[in-house]
Design an enzyme around this catalytic site. Sequence first.
Site, PDB file in Angstrom:
ATOM      1  CD1 TRP A   1      -2.627   1.765   0.491  1.00 35.44           C
ATOM      2  CD2 TRP A   1      -1.194   2.523   2.194  1.00 35.44           C
ATOM      3  NE1 TRP A   1      -2.991   2.992   0.956  1.00 35.44           N
ATOM      4  CE2 TRP A   1      -2.295   3.471   1.761  1.00 35.44           C
ATOM      5  CE3 TRP A   1      -0.251   2.855   2.873  1.00 35.44           C
ATOM      6  CZ2 TRP A   1      -2.131   4.958   2.425  1.00 35.44           C
ATOM      7  CZ3 TRP A   1       0.033   4.121   3.735  1.00 35.44           C
ATOM      8  CH2 TRP A   1      -1.099   4.980   3.357  1.00 35.44           C
TER       9      TRP A   1
ATOM     10  CD  GLU B   1      -4.635  -1.207   2.309  1.00 38.83           C
ATOM     11  OE1 GLU B   1      -3.447  -1.395   2.801  1.00 38.83           O
ATOM     12  OE2 GLU B   1      -5.463  -0.981   3.368  1.00 38.83           O
TER      13      GLU B   1
ATOM     14  CE  LYS C   1      -6.360   6.146   2.459  1.00 36.99           C
ATOM     15  NZ  LYS C   1      -5.569   6.304   3.800  1.00 36.99           N
TER      16      LYS C   1
ATOM     17  CG  ASP D   1      -8.459  -0.464   5.206  1.00 37.33           C
ATOM     18  OD1 ASP D   1      -9.734   0.264   5.515  1.00 37.33           O
ATOM     19  OD2 ASP D   1      -7.658  -0.404   5.654  1.00 37.33           O
TER      20      ASP D   1
ATOM     21  CG  HIS E   1      -8.681   2.249   2.335  1.00 36.99           C
ATOM     22  ND1 HIS E   1      -7.408   1.760   1.786  1.00 36.99           N
ATOM     23  CD2 HIS E   1      -8.588   2.779   3.420  1.00 36.99           C
ATOM     24  CE1 HIS E   1      -6.536   2.127   2.948  1.00 36.99           C
ATOM     25  NE2 HIS E   1      -7.427   2.543   3.782  1.00 36.99           N
TER      26      HIS E   1
ATOM     27  CG  HIS F   1      -6.027  -3.855   6.045  1.00 43.65           C
ATOM     28  ND1 HIS F   1      -5.024  -2.837   5.668  1.00 43.65           N
ATOM     29  CD2 HIS F   1      -5.179  -4.987   6.304  1.00 43.65           C
ATOM     30  CE1 HIS F   1      -3.790  -3.338   5.663  1.00 43.65           C
ATOM     31  NE2 HIS F   1      -3.727  -4.702   5.908  1.00 43.65           N
TER      32      HIS F   1
ATOM     33  CG  ASP G   1      -8.800   5.142   5.932  1.00 45.34           C
ATOM     34  OD1 ASP G   1      -9.336   3.980   6.413  1.00 45.34           O
ATOM     35  OD2 ASP G   1      -7.561   4.931   5.634  1.00 45.34           O
TER      36      ASP G   1
ATOM     37  CG  ASP H   1      -7.487   3.681   9.825  1.00 42.55           C
ATOM     38  OD1 ASP H   1      -7.749   2.397   9.429  1.00 42.55           O
ATOM     39  OD2 ASP H   1      -7.210   4.497   8.944  1.00 42.55           O
TER      40      ASP H   1
ATOM     41  CG  ASP I   1      -5.310  -0.874   8.602  1.00 36.93           C
ATOM     42  OD1 ASP I   1      -4.363  -0.436   9.619  1.00 36.93           O
ATOM     43  OD2 ASP I   1      -5.102  -0.453   7.612  1.00 36.93           O
TER      44      ASP I   1
HETATM   45  C1  RNT Z   1      -3.850   3.107   4.936  1.00 36.01           C
HETATM   46  C2  RNT Z   1      -3.833   1.829   4.827  1.00 36.01           C
HETATM   47  C3  RNT Z   1      -2.662   1.021   5.244  1.00 36.01           C
HETATM   48  C4  RNT Z   1      -2.143   1.246   6.409  1.00 36.01           C
HETATM   49  C5  RNT Z   1      -1.089   0.372   7.168  1.00 36.01           C
HETATM   50  C6  RNT Z   1      -0.493   1.073   8.270  1.00 36.01           C
HETATM   51  O1  RNT Z   1      -4.883   3.829   4.725  1.00 36.01           O
HETATM   52  O2  RNT Z   1      -5.080   1.255   5.296  1.00 36.01           O
HETATM   53  O3  RNT Z   1      -3.047  -0.406   5.413  1.00 36.01           O
HETATM   54  O4  RNT Z   1      -3.262   1.562   7.411  1.00 36.01           O
HETATM   55  O5  RNT Z   1      -0.492  -0.018   6.311  1.00 36.01           O
HETATM   56 ZN    ZN Z   2      -5.221  -0.889   5.365  1.00 32.14          ZN
END
Ligand code: RNT
Ligand code: ZN
Length: 418
Positions: free
Chosen positions: A183, A224, A226, A259, A262, A286, A294, A296, A327
């Site tokens: 990523w 990955e 986004k 993820d 994303h 993720h 995003d 998290d 994640d």
């Molecule tokens: C970032 C991605 C990625 C990170 C990690 C730390 O938007 O989700 O996966 O969160 O690699």
């Molecule tokens: Zn991620």
Amino acid sequence: MSYLEAKAKYAALGIDTDAAIAKLKDVPVALHCWQGDDVRGFDTDPNKPLTGGIQTTGNYLGRARTPEELMADLDFVLKLCPGTKKMNLHACYAIFDEENGGWVDRDKLEPKHFKKWVDFCKERGLGCDFNPTFFSHPKCDPLTLSSPNEETRKFWIDHGKACIRISTYLAEELGQPCVMNIWTGDGFKDIPADRIGPRVRYKESIDEILSEPFDFNKVKPCVESKVFGIGVESYTVGSAEFTLSYAATNKDKCIPLMDNGHYHPTEVVSDKIPALLAFFPEIALHITRGIRWDSDHVVALDDETKELCKEIVRCGGLEGAVKIALDYFDASINRISAWTVGFRNVQKALLMALLTPDYTALQNENNWTELMVRQEELKTMPFGEIWEEYCRVCGVPGDGQWFDTVKKYENEVLTKRG
Ligand code: RNT
Ligand code: ZN
């Protein structure tokens, strides 16, 4: 209500709760090391800004500052989480010491820089996933694998190749496949003049990284996607179309990773799982909780987490087709609790999914009335008793029995960190 009474209620629906527990116990779920230190790592100045369009917010006491502290915190969390855990490391968590020759830059990383992590995993019977770290580093210009600067691009390709070798080492030492996720936060804040150039370069860079020899049974490279990051709102090089197309045209050496933070807010990964599994034998996830962006946040036991886990189970993902990882990174609350609550919630959602009868026949008969009745009635089934039994079988504390120990650890250990 006792476990036996709850078990009988599920049995009436045709569900064997013991079988569900036995199944979930063996499913590997990757625990991300980066919740413990706000994604800082050990290879650069810990006070540098986090780049790549990701952000941790908050300044709760007790962030892990050294490998020893991070490992101690992880140990605490591992004891509170039921099921089969796998570690998930980023390259920036390399451990440098006199024995292995001290610090090297990311393009020169070697397996020996992860020996202490291998020892940590071996002692606890864990597998380990891995991630090259394409952010928070002076060589981000700010692009990495998509940079027009050949020197920058080469540095990051060499980093990716080093990570393939490290992933092979982790897989071989620990006897479990290593999912290696690519990523980058590459993108632009404002309207670009050239949208294809960075993508062509990104594609060529991934090609070069994956030209490093590896055994696809041992190392599982992922790409990955986004939608956007903070400060890179207008354009993301590794968009959904880009990464999905890359994975689709490189199925012999790469798998797609989704993820759930994303995508646009009304898009759901639960629905994308079966869409991808119709084409890919393996996919990776993720699991996170995005709030408006995003962000998290710690994974909650919310409707989408449940639906996502339902799809993993319904699509046969627990047999290895879906690589499950977490994640999220919240720096505003006790990090041990953050880790634990998120991990336990994913386990809860997976267990709920395993306790859900398969109503495919009702759907195929167009019996939407009964399907709705059954699905709604499931919501008041005595899930809590099955969860407590699962925790008991796994030898971890049930709900209501672990938070005090975290508070004690905070008082005795975390408050002493500067
Ligand atoms: C970032 C991605 C990625 C990170 C990690 C730390 O938007 O989700 O996966 O969160 O690699
Ligand atoms: Zn991620």
